[in-house]
Design a protein around this motif. Sequence first.
Motif, short mmCIF file in Angstrom:
data_model
loop_
_atom_site.label_atom_id
_atom_site.label_comp_id
_atom_site.label_asym_id
_atom_site.label_seq_id
_atom_site.Cartn_x
_atom_site.Cartn_y
_atom_site.Cartn_z
N ASP A 169 0.81 -1.22 0.00
CA ASP A 169 0.00 0.00 0.00
C ASP A 169 0.85 1.27 0.00
O ASP A 169 0.32 2.37 0.11
N GLU A 170 2.17 1.13 -0.14
CA GLU A 170 3.04 2.29 -0.13
C GLU A 170 3.79 2.49 -1.44
O GLU A 170 4.53 3.46 -1.60
N VAL A 171 3.63 1.56 -2.39
CA VAL A 171 4.41 1.63 -3.61
C VAL A 171 3.79 2.58 -4.63
O VAL A 171 2.62 2.94 -4.53
N VAL A 172 4.61 2.97 -5.59
CA VAL A 172 4.17 3.84 -6.68
C VAL A 172 4.21 3.04 -7.98
O VAL A 172 5.24 2.46 -8.34
N TRP A 173 3.09 2.99 -8.68
CA TRP A 173 3.02 2.32 -9.97
C TRP A 173 3.34 3.32 -11.06
O TRP A 173 2.84 4.44 -11.06
N GLN A 174 4.16 2.91 -12.01
CA GLN A 174 4.56 3.77 -13.12
C GLN A 174 3.72 3.45 -14.36
O GLN A 174 3.58 2.28 -14.72
N ARG A 175 3.16 4.49 -14.97
CA ARG A 175 2.33 4.27 -16.16
C ARG A 175 3.19 4.31 -17.42
O ARG A 175 4.04 5.18 -17.58
N TYR B 24 -0.28 0.38 -19.94
CA TYR B 24 -0.12 -0.48 -18.76
C TYR B 24 0.66 0.24 -17.68
O TYR B 24 1.27 1.27 -17.91
N GLU B 25 0.60 -0.32 -16.48
CA GLU B 25 1.36 0.20 -15.34
C GLU B 25 2.30 -0.88 -14.83
O GLU B 25 1.98 -2.06 -14.89
N SER B 26 3.45 -0.46 -14.33
CA SER B 26 4.43 -1.42 -13.79
C SER B 26 4.89 -1.00 -12.41
O SER B 26 4.88 0.19 -12.07
N ARG B 27 5.29 -1.99 -11.65
CA ARG B 27 5.82 -1.77 -10.31
C ARG B 27 7.15 -2.49 -10.20
O ARG B 27 7.22 -3.70 -10.39
#
Length: 203
Positions: free
Chosen positions: A80-86, A90-93
């Motif tokens: 719940d603290e991560v940032v997903w990159q668009r 699609y989005e990646s983590r």
Amino acid sequence: MSEGNAVVARNVRLLREQRGLSLAELARQAGLAKQTLSNLEQGAGNPTVDTLFSIAAALGVPVTRLVAEREQVMTVQRGDEVVWQRHGGYESRALDHVYGSGVIENYLVRIGREAEGAGKPSEAHPVGTLEHLYVISGRVRVGPADSPVELSAGDFVRYPGDRPHMYESLDGESLVHIVVSVPRVQPGTGGTTDARTHGGGRH
């Protein structure tokens, strides 16, 4: 040799060997004299902060990986603290990076709360092994047997796999994805990278 210098010497040598770099090649990439790096790996001299940052940059690691005891190197990433990159559609983590030319093993592991041997520590893997574990479902207690961490679905942890470590489900059956990176064995060490850590007898 001071304890601090000994820690740096061990870490630099291990990280260099994991990446398959010669002493001369790492020195070149770090912009250092080969003898300077050789002295550092022998625990001699007192490396400057600039020298440590140059080596860390060449190895692609934070400088803390050079100065901390390996037993202290554990990374936890809460879901719940991560940032997903668009990226377009699609989005990646990013979870972690795996370096080196050794063996990289991927596993899906089902951990049962009532399973035989549940909570019993697994044997240590070859020196330099790292485990990267992502929780798909359930709640688990995993990591070094003397300092495990509790994780929930979406959490990630990296920890040394060359110490006794444990996998325990805290909520029925849990499902985790584990990537095990075993460094390349150097000639003359008598070791092997053929044995599987979770799919064979070394678990």
